[in-house]
Enzyme design. Structure first.
Site, PDB file in Angstrom:
ATOM      1  N   PRO A  24      55.540  45.352  47.698  1.00 22.47           N
ATOM      2  CA  PRO A  24      54.451  45.660  46.235  1.00 22.47           C
ATOM      3  C   PRO A  24      52.718  44.674  46.456  1.00 22.47           C
ATOM      4  O   PRO A  24      52.573  44.374  47.143  1.00 22.47           O
ATOM      5  CB  PRO A  24      55.330  44.401  45.723  1.00 22.47           C
ATOM      6  CG  PRO A  24      55.434  43.418  46.695  1.00 22.47           C
ATOM      7  CD  PRO A  24      55.752  44.258  47.876  1.00 22.47           C
ATOM      8  N   TYR A 182      51.814  31.880  42.648  1.00 21.76           N
ATOM      9  CA  TYR A 182      51.889  31.770  41.769  1.00 21.76           C
ATOM     10  C   TYR A 182      53.669  31.454  41.637  1.00 21.76           C
ATOM     11  O   TYR A 182      53.917  30.812  42.057  1.00 21.76           O
ATOM     12  CB  TYR A 182      52.598  33.464  40.972  1.00 21.76           C
ATOM     13  CG  TYR A 182      51.486  34.486  41.442  1.00 21.76           C
ATOM     14  CD1 TYR A 182      50.492  34.393  40.889  1.00 21.76           C
ATOM     15  CD2 TYR A 182      51.735  35.453  42.862  1.00 21.76           C
ATOM     16  CE1 TYR A 182      49.394  35.589  41.031  1.00 21.76           C
ATOM     17  CE2 TYR A 182      50.655  35.766  43.043  1.00 21.76           C
ATOM     18  CZ  TYR A 182      48.937  36.683  42.123  1.00 21.76           C
ATOM     19  OH  TYR A 182      48.632  37.124  42.421  1.00 21.76           O
ATOM     20  N   ARG A 229      60.341  36.304  48.264  1.00 23.27           N
ATOM     21  CA  ARG A 229      59.533  37.135  48.942  1.00 23.27           C
ATOM     22  C   ARG A 229      58.607  35.088  49.274  1.00 23.27           C
ATOM     23  O   ARG A 229      58.393  34.913  48.272  1.00 23.27           O
ATOM     24  CB  ARG A 229      58.186  37.706  48.296  1.00 23.27           C
ATOM     25  CG  ARG A 229      56.441  37.454  48.878  1.00 23.27           C
ATOM     26  CD  ARG A 229      55.728  38.235  48.563  1.00 23.27           C
ATOM     27  NE  ARG A 229      56.002  39.518  49.760  1.00 23.27           N
ATOM     28  CZ  ARG A 229      54.598  40.673  49.808  1.00 23.27           C
ATOM     29  NH1 ARG A 229      54.098  40.533  49.356  1.00 23.27           N
ATOM     30  NH2 ARG A 229      55.025  41.454  50.755  1.00 23.27           N
ATOM     31  N   LEU A 300      48.641  43.276  58.044  1.00 24.50           N
ATOM     32  CA  LEU A 300      47.611  43.699  59.569  1.00 24.50           C
ATOM     33  C   LEU A 300      48.699  44.987  60.257  1.00 24.50           C
ATOM     34  O   LEU A 300      48.457  44.488  61.369  1.00 24.50           O
ATOM     35  CB  LEU A 300      46.371  43.516  58.725  1.00 24.50           C
ATOM     36  CG  LEU A 300      46.063  42.656  58.206  1.00 24.50           C
ATOM     37  CD1 LEU A 300      44.269  41.901  59.042  1.00 24.50           C
ATOM     38  CD2 LEU A 300      45.366  43.934  57.355  1.00 24.50           C
ATOM     39  N   ARG A 323      47.898  47.870  53.269  1.00 23.63           N
ATOM     40  CA  ARG A 323      47.250  48.724  52.421  1.00 23.63           C
ATOM     41  C   ARG A 323      46.937  50.091  53.646  1.00 23.63           C
ATOM     42  O   ARG A 323      46.505  50.823  52.768  1.00 23.63           O
ATOM     43  CB  ARG A 323      45.854  47.847  53.191  1.00 23.63           C
ATOM     44  CG  ARG A 323      45.164  47.064  52.120  1.00 23.63           C
ATOM     45  CD  ARG A 323      44.062  45.773  53.135  1.00 23.63           C
ATOM     46  NE  ARG A 323      44.768  44.438  53.231  1.00 23.63           N
ATOM     47  CZ  ARG A 323      44.484  43.535  53.850  1.00 23.63           C
ATOM     48  NH1 ARG A 323      43.025  43.776  53.658  1.00 23.63           N
ATOM     49  NH2 ARG A 323      45.590  42.714  54.540  1.00 23.63           N
TER      50      ARG A 323
END
Length: 357
Positions: A24, A182, A229, A300, A323
Site C-alpha cells: 500500500p 498509526y 501489517r 528496498l 517504490r
C-alpha cells in the site's frame, strides 16, 4: 529451477497467482475520501504488470482517521461506489484487489507531502482534532486527545463498518494497518501508550484494541483473507520490539489472521534506521520463525533475483514491494523474465515485449 516467487499461494481459499505483491502506498489524491481517476490508473497498471496482490493505500475507516485531508476513505457509500470500478479493473487483469484499513490516530490531519508543509493541518484549513491512546504528540504535531473507552468502542465499530463496505466494493483481501506509527501501532507501543486502564501497561493490554479490531473485521467478513501489517520494531529505545511483534502475531493468528505483513518504524521521529537492500527482511524471518506464521517481507526489494533469494532462504513467504512498482509498473513481468519464470498472464497487447528464452 521453478521460481518460488512466481508460484501461486492460497490464503483462506483464495488463490493468488504469485508472491510478488504491491504494498500500500498513499497517493494523497482523494477528494473527501473519494478515490479519483488517478487511483484507477495507478492500481490497475500494477495488475497489468503482473502483481499477485494489488493493495490499495491506507484507507481511513472514519474521517478523523485520515493521515491527510487527501487520503482515501471507506466510511460512506459514495466512496464504495468510487472504489467499485477500480477494484473491478484490478480483478479483470488477474490480480487480487486488496484494501488496507487504517486509522492514523495522532499522525492524522497532517499536510500531504505535495504541500511542502509539515505538521498538523489547522481546523481553519481543513484539519481536525486528532486522537490517540494517550495525550502524547508525535514530534512536531499537535497534541492529540486520549481516547476514552467509548471512543475506543467507536474505533472498533468503524473498522467493522469499513470492512462491510470494502467487501461491498468488491475487495477480495483486507489488511489491518497496525504499523508505521498509526493508531493501532500507537496502542501497541509503550512509547505512545501511557494508559493505566485495560488498554495500557502490559503487552496483553496494549494489544487489546488490535485484537478487538481483528475480531470485528473477522466477524464482518468471515471468509475474506485477512492480513495485519506490523512495524516489527520502533527502532527506538524502550519501544515496541520484534519479540513483541512475534507474540502478538501468534495471538492474532489464533483469532483468524491469515498472513502478516512485516515492516518497521514510523512511531517516533527519533527512530534510528539504517536502510539498505532488504534491511527489514530479518524482522520478517524472526516473526515467521518465532510465531510460526506466514509473512511477507518489504523494504528496498527491487529485483526478481533478490526477491527469489529471500523466499528460497525461508525468510518470508511473499514479497511486498513499493517504490520499485512506482519506477516500473511492470515489475512483475520484468521479474518473471529475469528469473525465466513461465507465466501465462502477460497481457496479450504486450506479448511482443516478452523476453525470449
Amino acid at each position: 529451477m521453478t521460481s518460488i516467487l512466481f508460484s501461486p499461494v492460497t490464503i483462506r481459499g483464495l488463490e493468488v497467482r504469485n508472491r510478488l505483491w504491491v504494498a500500500p502506498m498513499c497517493q494523497y489524491s482523494a477528494v473527501e475520501g473519494v478515490p479519483q481517476e488517478w487511483h484507477h490508473t495507478h492500481l490497475a497498471q500494477f495488475a497489468s504488470g503482473g502483481a499477485g496482490i494489488v493493495m490499495a493505500e491506507a484507507t481511513a475507516v472514519s474521517p478523523e482517521g485520515r493521515i491527510s485531508p487527501e487520503d482515501t476513505g471507506i466510511w460512506n457509500d459514495e466512496q464504495v461506489d468510487a472504489w467499485r470500478p477500480i477494484v473491478a479493473a484490478v480483478a479483470a487483469r488477474g490480480a487480487v484487489p486488496a484494501l488496507q484499513l487504517a486509522h492514523a490516530g495522532r499522525k492524522a490531519s497532517t499536510w500531504s507531502p505535495f504541500t511542502h508543509r509539515r505538521g498538523t493541518v489547522p481546523a481553519a484549513e481543513g484539519g481536525w482534532q486528532t486522537v490517540a491512546p494517550s495525550a502524547v504528540a508525535f514530534e512536531g504535531f499537535d497534541e492529540p486527545i486520549a481516547l476514552n473507552v467509548a471512543g475506543i468502542d467507536e474505533v472498533v465499530d468503524d473498522f467493522a463498518a469499513a470492512t462491510g463496505r470494502a467487501v461491498e466494493a468488491g475487495f477480495e483481501l483486507l489488511e489491518i494497518h497496525a504499523a508505521h506509527g498509526y493508531l493501532l501501532h500507537q496502542f501497541l507501543s509503550p512509547l505512545s501508550n501511557r494508559r493505566d486502564d485495560e488498554y495500557g501497561g502490559s503487552l496483553e493490554n496494549r494489544a487489546r484494541l488490535l485484537l478487538r479490531v481483528i475480531d470485528a473485521v473477522r466477524d464482518a467478513a468471515p471468509a475474506v483473507p485477512l492480513l495485519v501489517r506490523f512495524s516489527a520494531t520502533d527502532w527506538a529505545e524502550g519501544g515496541w520490539t520484534v519479540e513483541d511483534t512475534a507474540t502478538v502475531a501468534g495471538w492474532a493468528a489464533g483469532r483468524g489472521v491469515d498472513f502478516f505483513d512485516i515492516s518497521s518504524g514510523g512511531l517516533v521521529a527519533h527512530q534510528r534506521i539504517v536502510p539498505g537492500p532488504g534491511y527489514q527482511v530479518h524482522l520478517a524471518r524472526h516473526v515467521r520463525e518465532a510465531a510460526g506464521v506466514p509473512v511477507s517481507a518489504v523494504g528496498l526489494i527491487d529485483s526478481g533475483r533478490q526477491a527469489e533469494e529471500i523466499l528460497r532462504r525461508g525468510d518470508a513467504d511473499a514479497i511486498m514491494s513499493a517504490r520499485e512498482w512506482l519506477r516500473d509498473p511492470h515489475f512483475g513481468l520484468r521479474a518473471a523474465g529475469e528469473l525465466g519464470a513461465d507465466i501465462d498472464y502477460w497481457p496479450k497487447q504486450y506479448v511482443r515485449a516478452r523476453p525470449h528464452r
